[in-house]
Enzyme design. Structure first.
Site, PDB file in Angstrom:
ATOM      1  N   CYS A  89       0.845  -1.200   0.000  1.00 20.23           N
ATOM      2  CA  CYS A  89       0.000   0.000   0.000  1.00 20.23           C
ATOM      3  C   CYS A  89       0.880   1.250   0.000  1.00 20.23           C
ATOM      4  O   CYS A  89       1.720   1.434   0.888  1.00 20.23           O
ATOM      5  CB  CYS A  89      -0.926  -0.006   1.217  1.00 20.23           C
ATOM      6  N   HIS A 119      -6.272   3.345   0.487  1.00 22.77           N
ATOM      7  CA  HIS A 119      -6.016   3.620   1.906  1.00 22.77           C
ATOM      8  C   HIS A 119      -6.700   4.959   2.133  1.00 22.77           C
ATOM      9  O   HIS A 119      -6.299   5.967   1.515  1.00 22.77           O
ATOM     10  CB  HIS A 119      -4.500   3.673   2.158  1.00 22.77           C
ATOM     11  N   HIS A 170      -8.116   8.477   2.563  1.00 22.86           N
ATOM     12  CA  HIS A 170      -7.385   9.741   2.688  1.00 22.86           C
ATOM     13  C   HIS A 170      -8.349  10.895   2.486  1.00 22.86           C
ATOM     14  O   HIS A 170      -9.260  10.836   1.676  1.00 22.86           O
ATOM     15  CB  HIS A 170      -6.220   9.816   1.688  1.00 22.86           C
TER      16      HIS A 170
HETATM   17  P1  5GP Z   1      -7.524   9.733  -4.872  1.00 22.18           P
HETATM   18  O1  5GP Z   1      -7.693   9.905  -6.352  1.00 22.18           O
HETATM   19  O2  5GP Z   1      -7.305   8.295  -4.491  1.00 22.18           O
HETATM   20  O3  5GP Z   1      -8.636  10.363  -4.073  1.00 22.18           O
HETATM   21  O4  5GP Z   1      -6.240  10.560  -4.462  1.00 22.18           O
HETATM   22  C1  5GP Z   1      -4.960  10.052  -4.458  1.00 22.18           C
HETATM   23  C2  5GP Z   1      -4.024  11.230  -4.330  1.00 22.18           C
HETATM   24  O5  5GP Z   1      -2.741  10.750  -3.969  1.00 22.18           O
HETATM   25  C3  5GP Z   1      -3.858  12.023  -5.626  1.00 22.18           C
HETATM   26  O6  5GP Z   1      -4.245  13.385  -5.402  1.00 22.18           O
HETATM   27  C4  5GP Z   1      -2.372  11.892  -5.946  1.00 22.18           C
HETATM   28  O7  5GP Z   1      -1.821  13.065  -6.509  1.00 22.18           O
HETATM   29  C5  5GP Z   1      -1.767  11.552  -4.603  1.00 22.18           C
HETATM   30  N1  5GP Z   1      -0.555  10.745  -4.670  1.00 22.18           N
HETATM   31  C6  5GP Z   1      -0.357   9.642  -5.445  1.00 22.18           C
HETATM   32  N2  5GP Z   1       0.865   9.134  -5.239  1.00 22.18           N
HETATM   33  C7  5GP Z   1       1.464   9.932  -4.319  1.00 22.18           C
HETATM   34  C8  5GP Z   1       2.764   9.918  -3.708  1.00 22.18           C
HETATM   35  O8  5GP Z   1       3.604   9.054  -3.951  1.00 22.18           O
HETATM   36  N3  5GP Z   1       3.037  10.912  -2.803  1.00 22.18           N
HETATM   37  C9  5GP Z   1       2.117  11.883  -2.501  1.00 22.18           C
HETATM   38  N4  5GP Z   1       2.484  12.814  -1.606  1.00 22.18           N
HETATM   39  N5  5GP Z   1       0.873  11.921  -3.071  1.00 22.18           N
HETATM   40  C10 5GP Z   1       0.562  10.969  -3.953  1.00 22.18           C
HETATM   41 ZN    ZN Z   2      -2.399   1.381   3.628  1.00 18.00          ZN
END
Ligand code: 5GP
Ligand code: ZN
Length: 114
Positions: free
Chosen positions: A4, A98, A100
């Protein structure tokens, strides 16, 4: 969880710009910011999505929202306004399994979201 991405960030196996950390949660800057302020606040425990954040997890949830409001103050967006987004499941655009909380601010935002 070994595979993860956010567990690996929590465990500091992958670098990130951590802004605040508590016993239960951690906040770090999004790697691809969609606003001048864009942080992710995550529980340290591996919880897949908002669906699994049930009443047994009240402590985690309150810690996350305390952290969100603290960071809004320290990032200077508490008065101008901020948005908290939790994408849950495929149609909502959840890419990382995970849970967020996106904290976004520092610009005018549109409604409804795309
Ligand atoms: P989701 O689309 O799942 O709601 O958001 C995932 C978020 O994680 C995205 O805004 C993406 O830019 C961020 N993200 C993906 N990989 C990484 C990483 O390796 N480091 C950080 N700081 N953010 C990440
Ligand atoms: Zn996790």
């Amino acid at each position: 969880m070994d595979d993860c991405l956010f567990c690996r960030i929590v465990n500091k196996e992958i670098g990130s710009e951590i802004v605040e950390e508590s016993a239960n949660s951690i906040a770090f800057r999004d790697i691809n910011p969609q606003a001048p302020v864009h942080l992710l606040i995550v529980p340290k425990e591996h919880i897949t999505s908002l669906r699994e954040l049930n009443e047994d997890k009240c402590d985690i949830l309150s810690d996350i929202f305390r952290m969100i409001n603290d960071i809004a103050v320290s990032e200077g967006i508490d008065q101008s306004g901020y948005r908290v987004v939790v994408n849950t499941g495929e149609e909502a655009g959840q890419e990382v399994g995970h849970v967020h909380f996106h904290l976004l601010g520092g610009r005018f935002m549109k409604w409804p979201p795309g």
